[in-house]
Design an enzyme around this catalytic site. Structure first.
Site, PDB file in Angstrom:
ATOM      1  N   LYS A 192      33.075  25.233  81.865  1.00  0.00           N
ATOM      2  CA  LYS A 192      31.925  25.980  82.400  1.00  0.00           C
ATOM      3  C   LYS A 192      31.273  25.242  83.566  1.00  0.00           C
ATOM      4  CE  LYS A 192      33.455  28.421  79.242  1.00  0.00           C
ATOM      5  NZ  LYS A 192      34.572  29.325  79.651  1.00  0.00           N
TER       6      LYS A 192
ATOM      7  N   ASP B 224      37.322  31.380  83.263  1.00  0.00           N
ATOM      8  CA  ASP B 224      37.160  31.213  81.812  1.00  0.00           C
ATOM      9  C   ASP B 224      37.555  29.799  81.390  1.00  0.00           C
ATOM     10  OD1 ASP B 224      38.537  32.841  78.824  1.00  0.00           O
ATOM     11  OD2 ASP B 224      36.542  32.009  79.238  1.00  0.00           O
TER      12      ASP B 224
ATOM     13  N   ASP C 235      33.477  34.660  82.560  1.00  0.00           N
ATOM     14  CA  ASP C 235      33.172  34.753  81.133  1.00  0.00           C
ATOM     15  C   ASP C 235      32.113  33.713  80.773  1.00  0.00           C
ATOM     16  OD1 ASP C 235      34.966  34.235  77.989  1.00  0.00           O
ATOM     17  OD2 ASP C 235      33.358  35.640  78.496  1.00  0.00           O
TER      18      ASP C 235
HETATM   19  O1  LIG Z   1      35.063  26.196  76.610  1.00  0.00           O
HETATM   20  C1  LIG Z   1      35.466  27.335  76.712  1.00  0.00           C
HETATM   21  N1  LIG Z   1      36.518  27.630  77.497  1.00  0.00           N
HETATM   22  C2  LIG Z   1      37.168  26.566  78.269  1.00  0.00           C
HETATM   23  C3  LIG Z   1      38.165  25.759  77.436  1.00  0.00           C
HETATM   24  C4  LIG Z   1      38.748  24.576  78.210  1.00  0.00           C
HETATM   25  C5  LIG Z   1      39.360  25.019  79.532  1.00  0.00           C
HETATM   26  C6  LIG Z   1      40.179  23.903  80.146  1.00  0.00           C
HETATM   27  N2  LIG Z   1      40.853  24.415  81.341  1.00  0.00           N
HETATM   28  C7  LIG Z   1      41.669  25.473  81.357  1.00  0.00           C
HETATM   29  C8  LIG Z   1      42.146  25.640  82.641  1.00  0.00           C
HETATM   30  C9  LIG Z   1      41.576  24.648  83.431  1.00  0.00           C
HETATM   31  C10 LIG Z   1      41.702  24.306  84.798  1.00  0.00           C
HETATM   32  N3  LIG Z   1      41.040  23.239  85.274  1.00  0.00           N
HETATM   33  C11 LIG Z   1      40.237  22.522  84.451  1.00  0.00           C
HETATM   34  C12 LIG Z   1      40.060  22.814  83.106  1.00  0.00           C
HETATM   35  C13 LIG Z   1      40.749  23.883  82.596  1.00  0.00           C
HETATM   36  C14 LIG Z   1      34.845  28.423  75.888  1.00  0.00           C
HETATM   37  C15 LIG Z   1      34.011  28.054  74.833  1.00  0.00           C
HETATM   38  C16 LIG Z   1      33.423  29.040  74.027  1.00  0.00           C
HETATM   39  C17 LIG Z   1      32.527  28.658  72.901  1.00  0.00           C
HETATM   40  C18 LIG Z   1      32.846  27.560  72.087  1.00  0.00           C
HETATM   41  C19 LIG Z   1      32.020  27.203  71.034  1.00  0.00           C
HETATM   42  C20 LIG Z   1      30.863  27.938  70.786  1.00  0.00           C
HETATM   43  F1  LIG Z   1      30.071  27.590  69.758  1.00  0.00           F
HETATM   44  C21 LIG Z   1      30.529  29.025  71.597  1.00  0.00           C
HETATM   45  C22 LIG Z   1      31.363  29.377  72.648  1.00  0.00           C
HETATM   46  C23 LIG Z   1      33.671  30.395  74.263  1.00  0.00           C
HETATM   47  C24 LIG Z   1      34.501  30.762  75.325  1.00  0.00           C
HETATM   48  O2  LIG Z   1      34.759  32.081  75.603  1.00  0.00           O
HETATM   49  C25 LIG Z   1      35.080  29.789  76.146  1.00  0.00           C
HETATM   50  O3  LIG Z   1      35.862  30.207  77.198  1.00  0.00           O
HETATM   51 MG   LIG Z   2      35.602  32.313  77.516  1.00  0.00          MG
END
Ligand SMILES: O=C(NCCCCCn1ccc2cnccc21)c1cc(-c2ccc(F)cc2)cc(O)c1O
Ligand SMILES: [Mg+2]
Length: 214
Positions: free
Chosen positions: A144, A141, A169
């Site tokens: 992406k 999660d 996810d």
């Molecule tokens: O971006 C998403 N999640 C990731 C967030 C950053 C993670 C950073 N991070 C954490 C651990 C880690 C380890 N290594 C490297 C990087 C790491 C996300 C976005 C949406 C979304 C947003 C706007 C929209 F209009 C529609 C949908 C919905 C979701 O459910 C999501 O999960």
């Molecule tokens: Mg998510």
């Protein structure tokens, strides 16, 4: 100073949830995100699918990539058997600080190890740092565009065994096309798509469950 959305989410948990009651923490976050401010938790609809996969596996070792505010961390940890361990990785220190407090409010600190950093750096160190042999369940999660490289990295590091489950996810929204292409065409995985919706919206999204064949 202005509060951040994760801080306002934590305030809602501390105001509306009962300490030591994970279900009330999950409900408080869902209510906040549905009625006050949207946030990128897996949410209640996809959360029920997550719950059923966790309950089916009854995992002893879980890796979560992407803690955010700890919503899915609490959903998973509340279902784990005694002595089971959930390692959750968060890149953003501000998110990690909020998640630690949400996990503590739910009374689940004993089951959860929150690690700050990037998946590419930490996956190769899991065995030596945390005494992990293999993960029974991995919940993807995080960024992406890291789902595919990190899956290959977990294979290379021997962190997956025959039967390990990857649950991803957002495979539709925001989408992980290269991951889906790889995992659905690889003879080493059995994949199934669970159609659902983007958290707290009517937009299509879903979870991809993939079993590693070794
Ligand atoms: O971006 C998403 N999640 C990731 C967030 C950053 C993670 C950073 N991070 C954490 C651990 C880690 C380890 N290594 C490297 C990087 C790491 C996300 C976005 C949406 C979304 C947003 C706007 C929209 F209009 C529609 C949908 C919905 C979701 O459910 C999501 O999960
Ligand atoms: Mg998510």
């Amino acid at each position: 100073t202005q509060s951040t959305r994760p801080q306002r989410l934590l305030n809602a948990v501390q105001k509306n949830a009962t300490r030591g009651d994970p279900r009330s923490v999950v409900k408080a976050i869902d209510d906040f995100c549905r009625h006050k401010e949207w946030a990128m938790n897996v949410g209640d609809e996809k959360g029920c699918i997550l719950d059923s996969v966790v309950s089916e596996i009854n995992p002893a070792a879980v890796l979560e990539l992407g803690t955010y505010c700890g919503y899915s961390t609490v959903r998973i940890a509340r279902l784990l058997p005694p002595h089971a361990k959930l390692i959750t990785l968060e890149f953003n220190p501000d998110f990690a600080a909020i998640a630690r407090q949400v996990i503590a409010w739910a009374g689940l600190e004993e089951k959860v190890q929150l690690v700050e950093g990037a998946s590419g750096d930490w996956i190769p160190k899991m065995k030596e740092q945390f005494g992990i042999t293999t993960f029974d369940l991995v919940f993807l999660d995080h960024w992406k565009d890291r789902y595919l490289p990190d899956t290959k990295l977990m294979e290379e590091c021997g962190l997956l065994r025959k039967g390990s489950v990857l649950l991803a996810d957002n495979v539709i929204c925001p989408g992980t096309p290269d991951y889906l292409e790889y995992i659905r065409s690889s003879p080493r995985y059995e994949s199934r798509y669970f159609k659902s919706h983007l958290e707290y919206t009517k937009v299509e999204d879903g979870l991809e469950k993939s079993v590693f064949k070794g």
